[in-house]
Design a protein around this motif. Sequence first.
Motif, PDB file in Angstrom:
ATOM      1  N   ALA A  33       8.901  16.859 -39.277  1.00  0.00           N
ATOM      2  CA  ALA A  33       7.822  16.712 -38.300  1.00  0.00           C
ATOM      3  C   ALA A  33       6.550  17.407 -38.782  1.00  0.00           C
ATOM      4  CB  ALA A  33       8.260  17.266 -36.952  1.00  0.00           C
ATOM      5  N   GLN A  34       6.707  18.576 -39.378  1.00  0.00           N
ATOM      6  CA  GLN A  34       5.545  19.299 -39.884  1.00  0.00           C
ATOM      7  C   GLN A  34       4.886  18.543 -41.033  1.00  0.00           C
ATOM      8  OE1 GLN A  34       7.411  23.034 -40.791  1.00  0.00           O
ATOM      9  NE2 GLN A  34       7.523  23.667 -38.647  1.00  0.00           N
ATOM     10  N   GLN A  35       5.701  17.978 -41.931  1.00  0.00           N
ATOM     11  CA  GLN A  35       5.145  17.197 -43.040  1.00  0.00           C
ATOM     12  C   GLN A  35       4.464  15.935 -42.520  1.00  0.00           C
ATOM     13  OE1 GLN A  35       8.049  16.464 -46.104  1.00  0.00           O
ATOM     14  NE2 GLN A  35       8.178  18.605 -46.711  1.00  0.00           N
ATOM     15  N   ALA A  36       5.072  15.315 -41.520  1.00  0.00           N
ATOM     16  CA  ALA A  36       4.458  14.120 -40.936  1.00  0.00           C
ATOM     17  C   ALA A  36       3.087  14.446 -40.366  1.00  0.00           C
ATOM     18  CB  ALA A  36       5.368  13.553 -39.845  1.00  0.00           C
ATOM     19  N   LEU A  37       2.994  15.526 -39.614  1.00  0.00           N
ATOM     20  CA  LEU A  37       1.718  15.909 -39.009  1.00  0.00           C
ATOM     21  C   LEU A  37       0.682  16.236 -40.077  1.00  0.00           C
ATOM     22  CD1 LEU A  37       0.368  16.403 -36.245  1.00  0.00           C
ATOM     23  CD2 LEU A  37       1.025  18.805 -36.470  1.00  0.00           C
ATOM     24  N   ALA A  38       1.111  16.921 -41.142  1.00  0.00           N
ATOM     25  CA  ALA A  38       0.192  17.313 -42.208  1.00  0.00           C
ATOM     26  C   ALA A  38      -0.371  16.111 -42.955  1.00  0.00           C
ATOM     27  CB  ALA A  38       0.900  18.252 -43.191  1.00  0.00           C
ATOM     28  N   SER A  39       0.346  14.994 -42.940  1.00  0.00           N
ATOM     29  CA  SER A  39      -0.126  13.803 -43.656  1.00  0.00           C
ATOM     30  C   SER A  39      -1.366  13.196 -43.007  1.00  0.00           C
ATOM     31  CB  SER A  39       0.972  12.742 -43.706  1.00  0.00           C
ATOM     32  OG  SER A  39       1.125  12.099 -42.445  1.00  0.00           O
ATOM     33  N   GLY A  40      -1.591  13.512 -41.744  1.00  0.00           N
ATOM     34  CA  GLY A  40      -2.745  12.979 -41.026  1.00  0.00           C
ATOM     35  C   GLY A  40      -2.473  11.694 -40.271  1.00  0.00           C
ATOM     36  N   SER A  41      -1.434  10.958 -40.635  1.00  0.00           N
ATOM     37  CA  SER A  41      -1.178   9.662 -40.002  1.00  0.00           C
ATOM     38  C   SER A  41      -0.915   9.770 -38.497  1.00  0.00           C
ATOM     39  CB  SER A  41      -0.009   8.957 -40.692  1.00  0.00           C
ATOM     40  OG  SER A  41      -0.315   8.687 -42.045  1.00  0.00           O
ATOM     41  N   PRO A  42      -0.112  10.750 -38.029  1.00  0.00           N
ATOM     42  CA  PRO A  42       0.097  10.822 -36.579  1.00  0.00           C
ATOM     43  C   PRO A  42      -1.185  11.009 -35.784  1.00  0.00           C
ATOM     44  CG  PRO A  42       1.780  12.087 -37.719  1.00  0.00           C
ATOM     45  CD  PRO A  42       0.755  11.705 -38.752  1.00  0.00           C
ATOM     46  N   GLY A  43      -2.202  11.589 -36.388  1.00  0.00           N
ATOM     47  CA  GLY A  43      -3.465  11.775 -35.692  1.00  0.00           C
ATOM     48  C   GLY A  43      -4.188  10.482 -35.384  1.00  0.00           C
ATOM     49  N   ASN A  44      -3.812   9.391 -36.070  1.00  0.00           N
ATOM     50  CA  ASN A  44      -4.393   8.081 -35.799  1.00  0.00           C
ATOM     51  C   ASN A  44      -3.665   7.338 -34.690  1.00  0.00           C
ATOM     52  OD1 ASN A  44      -6.164   8.392 -38.047  1.00  0.00           O
ATOM     53  ND2 ASN A  44      -4.521   7.755 -39.416  1.00  0.00           N
TER      54      ASN A  44
END
Length: 386
Positions: A356-367
């Motif tokens: 989950a932390q890596q996913a958030l860091a990728s920036g994609s969830p922010g879109n």
Amino acid sequence: MIANITLPRQMVIGGGALKELPGLLGRVGVTKPLVVTDPFMRDSGRLAAVTELLDGAGIGWGVFADTVPDPTTDVVEAGARLIAGGDYDGLVALGGGSPIDTAKAMAILAANGGRMRDYKVPAPIPKMGLPLIAIPTTAGTGSEVTRFTVVTDTETDEKMLIAGIPATAIAAIVDYELTLSMPLRLTADTGIDALTHAIEAYVSKRANPFSDSMALSAMKLIWAHLPTVCAEPGNHAAREAMMLGATQAGMAFSNASVALVHGMSRPIGAFFHVPHGLSNAMLLPEITAFSAPAAMPRYAQCAHAMGLSDPAEGDQAAVARLIDALRRINRDLSVPTPERYGIDRKRYLELAPTMAQQALASGSPGNNPRVPTIEEMVTLYERVYA
């Protein structure tokens, strides 16, 4: 709204387009390419079809055929060293998303030096690499038209997103005939991958009129023809429609970005070596259900484009049909859950917070229309497991 659109400079599209490679190389000024591919392409004769075209045109070439299904920093570094030690003035990437992504990363690393992790999002890529012509052999990733590459850091198991104009191919050859021999599992997984690209591009917070037009067209083509190419692999019309849909979906998400499905999918692939399209498919129905309340009209338009609902129908009913259809196609195409894929439950749950932390860091969830917390992503990982 102002949208910055990035696409390859040239595209050659249609059955038999591969034969245009020598002329295309000349038009982009490449006289000696390094062909980047994988062992299957080399051993199956697909590579020979390319090199024979080059030989026939009197074009010198070299080969790097050591790419792996999920590009790694070790492989990219080996390829970059080959570029540095040769006299190549361009690259030709032949294969699915992995050889194309590997070639992009090789070109970036050879031109800029350092380590691949130096260029992961949001870091910029200072210099352009060698010009790249991308030749996809699957209808799925859209990498031939995107400004992204994804590379797994061998030291940390992190799937890193690298983005920018230097990660865009200068040209692409989109020849659906290259997909006719794709096996069922690959056809299904890459097809759902392309569908995910289109849906996420359309609901992304960075969507724009250009990406919307590509995404809606892609959804219509992919949903109508994916069952046919799985059932009738030799159906030329369906293969051509899927190839065009996948390319349009790539144009859409490259210029609007992906969202939560991709953000959460990459760590599953990195830690458990699940093919990218398959991990997207595992997540798509549940994450659509999670995200839809924040963008009901946009998800309803997806349902309309896919022919799942009447535009006169209310948004809530249309979205319900969409979620049901995504779950149904996973069943019809035998998409496994992480549990059925063989992923150990204990390790999966232990790694869920890290993923989950890596996913958030990728920036994609922010879109994503609904931006999740780490805790919500952990819950989603737990929910899709079984």
